[in-house]
Design an enzyme around this catalytic site. Sequence first.
Site, PDB file in Angstrom:
ATOM      1  N   THR A 153      10.407  -2.179  -6.288  1.00 30.85           N
ATOM      2  CA  THR A 153      11.696  -1.770  -5.730  1.00 30.85           C
ATOM      3  C   THR A 153      11.815  -2.383  -4.328  1.00 30.85           C
ATOM      4  O   THR A 153      12.241  -3.514  -4.190  1.00 30.85           O
ATOM      5  CB  THR A 153      11.852  -0.235  -5.691  1.00 30.85           C
ATOM      6  OG1 THR A 153      10.690   0.342  -5.094  1.00 30.85           O
ATOM      7  CG2 THR A 153      12.030   0.319  -7.096  1.00 30.85           C
ATOM      8  N   LYS A 179       3.161  -0.311  -7.790  1.00 32.24           N
ATOM      9  CA  LYS A 179       4.309  -0.553  -6.919  1.00 32.24           C
ATOM     10  C   LYS A 179       4.399   0.576  -5.913  1.00 32.24           C
ATOM     11  O   LYS A 179       3.966   1.710  -6.159  1.00 32.24           O
ATOM     12  CB  LYS A 179       5.612  -0.674  -7.710  1.00 32.24           C
ATOM     13  CG  LYS A 179       6.067   0.559  -8.470  1.00 32.24           C
ATOM     14  CD  LYS A 179       6.813   1.613  -7.686  1.00 32.24           C
ATOM     15  CE  LYS A 179       7.961   1.008  -6.899  1.00 32.24           C
ATOM     16  NZ  LYS A 179       8.639   2.102  -6.094  1.00 32.24           N
ATOM     17  N   THR A 190      -0.309   7.415  -6.960  1.00 30.71           N
ATOM     18  CA  THR A 190       0.532   6.531  -6.174  1.00 30.71           C
ATOM     19  C   THR A 190       1.936   6.555  -6.736  1.00 30.71           C
ATOM     20  O   THR A 190       2.229   7.287  -7.661  1.00 30.71           O
ATOM     21  CB  THR A 190      -0.011   5.103  -6.184  1.00 30.71           C
ATOM     22  OG1 THR A 190       0.766   4.315  -5.305  1.00 30.71           O
ATOM     23  CG2 THR A 190       0.024   4.494  -7.555  1.00 30.71           C
ATOM     24  N   GLU A 277       7.015  -0.480   4.027  1.00 26.30           N
ATOM     25  CA  GLU A 277       8.322  -0.923   4.512  1.00 26.30           C
ATOM     26  C   GLU A 277       8.300  -1.161   6.020  1.00 26.30           C
ATOM     27  O   GLU A 277       8.070  -0.250   6.808  1.00 26.30           O
ATOM     28  CB  GLU A 277       9.380   0.127   4.160  1.00 26.30           C
ATOM     29  CG  GLU A 277       9.627   0.206   2.667  1.00 26.30           C
ATOM     30  CD  GLU A 277      10.434   1.411   2.237  1.00 26.30           C
ATOM     31  OE1 GLU A 277      10.936   1.390   1.107  1.00 26.30           O
ATOM     32  OE2 GLU A 277      10.560   2.367   3.024  1.00 26.30           O
ATOM     33  N   ASN A 401      15.326   1.772   5.092  1.00 21.73           N
ATOM     34  CA  ASN A 401      15.679   3.060   4.500  1.00 21.73           C
ATOM     35  C   ASN A 401      17.111   3.463   4.799  1.00 21.73           C
ATOM     36  O   ASN A 401      17.723   4.193   4.014  1.00 21.73           O
ATOM     37  CB  ASN A 401      14.685   4.120   4.971  1.00 21.73           C
ATOM     38  CG  ASN A 401      13.377   4.004   4.233  1.00 21.73           C
ATOM     39  OD1 ASN A 401      13.237   4.444   3.094  1.00 21.73           O
ATOM     40  ND2 ASN A 401      12.387   3.366   4.851  1.00 21.73           N
TER      41      ASN A 401
END
Length: 406
Positions: A153, A179, A190, A277, A401
């Site tokens: 993603t 992922k 996870t 991120e 985000n």
Amino acid sequence: MPVGLRELPPLDSVPGIRLGTTAAGIRKPDRPDLVVIECAPGTNVTAVFTRNRFCAAPVTVARDHLETAPPRALLINTGFANAGTGPFGLEDARACCAALAGQLGCRTEEILPFSTGIIGERLPVSRIVAGLPGCLMNLNENGWAEAARGIMTTDTVPKGSSRKINLGSQTVLLTGVAKGAGMIRPDMATMLAFVATDAAVTPAVLNSCLLTAVNQSFNRITVDGDTSTNDACVLMATGLARNSVIDRVEGEAYAKLLGSVTETFIGLAQSIVRDAEGATKFITVEVRGGLTESDCLAVAYTVAHSPLVKTAFFASDPNWGRILAAVGRAPVERLDFSKLAIHLNDVCVVRQGAPDNDYTEARGIAVMRLPEILIRIDLGVGIATARIWTSDLSHDYVRINAEYRS
């Protein structure tokens, strides 16, 4: 860019496991977003799921199906998490399972669904069903790399790992993909991880292996302290290596298998943190000298979850007072600051609760500018230890985000 994360390594095929990936246009056009993992008959499968009490519909359905029948296939979609969707979410997850079961000629309960993406919006079932033939047409034992890309993603790179071990005269293979980049504090496993081996191992021993390995890997990472609604970690064992069946949680064979699974899980878990991120730093927080491991973990996570600590690391600012303050508010009963020591890599910052005599700001800055940093905290009140992995908090984390739904 990921911190110290290399390109996806070659991934070995695992006899008895086939993977097929396609671009079904689930949320965005022309990107891989639907994956089928097919298991040979006789494959043992075990899994752990999120502890978030508002778990996603596919988690509920996968749990139910796993208790009902041996899985024939796993179905993974990105784009939509199918979480917060009420009864309709359960219907949609089951409809997707039924569609794949119909094409594979098996029972609906033999399909395990997994989803990741936006929370609160219904699955586009018609698009997923329309994409299934493409997945099945692409099924092959060498489909691991494509699957790693198909489950991404906000990840910037695919994540995977392979290992080989010798059990007696047999070579046993282990390959997995994962992922995750944000909403990471798994609290069981996870975001999504799928690992397979051709080892012959009984279901009970396989489950014990999974739980032990998860607690030393995926349960030791955090990016932002958020536990997803969709977390799942699946371990599959086809038994086609023809080794002597591992039927007890002791002995050399089990130790080798557990070691290999744990190493694979740790590698995948660390790759998630390295690709966090907006991350610019990969940070290990090691706590020693606690009364219990749970105390050490409480201290480690309090430090790792502190926005002030994380932003200081992003700025390469050796503001060790933020670490000290985080240790002081950790939920543990016994802390003795006269015994506390803090190191940044090999640089002692705090000794016996006060600045170390040899510490200088220049030495602290030199460490903080590195992409990989060890925070070592010695509580000095016991012999327990614990280690977790985390990242810094950057401008890009906020941007990614903030823009996630746009």
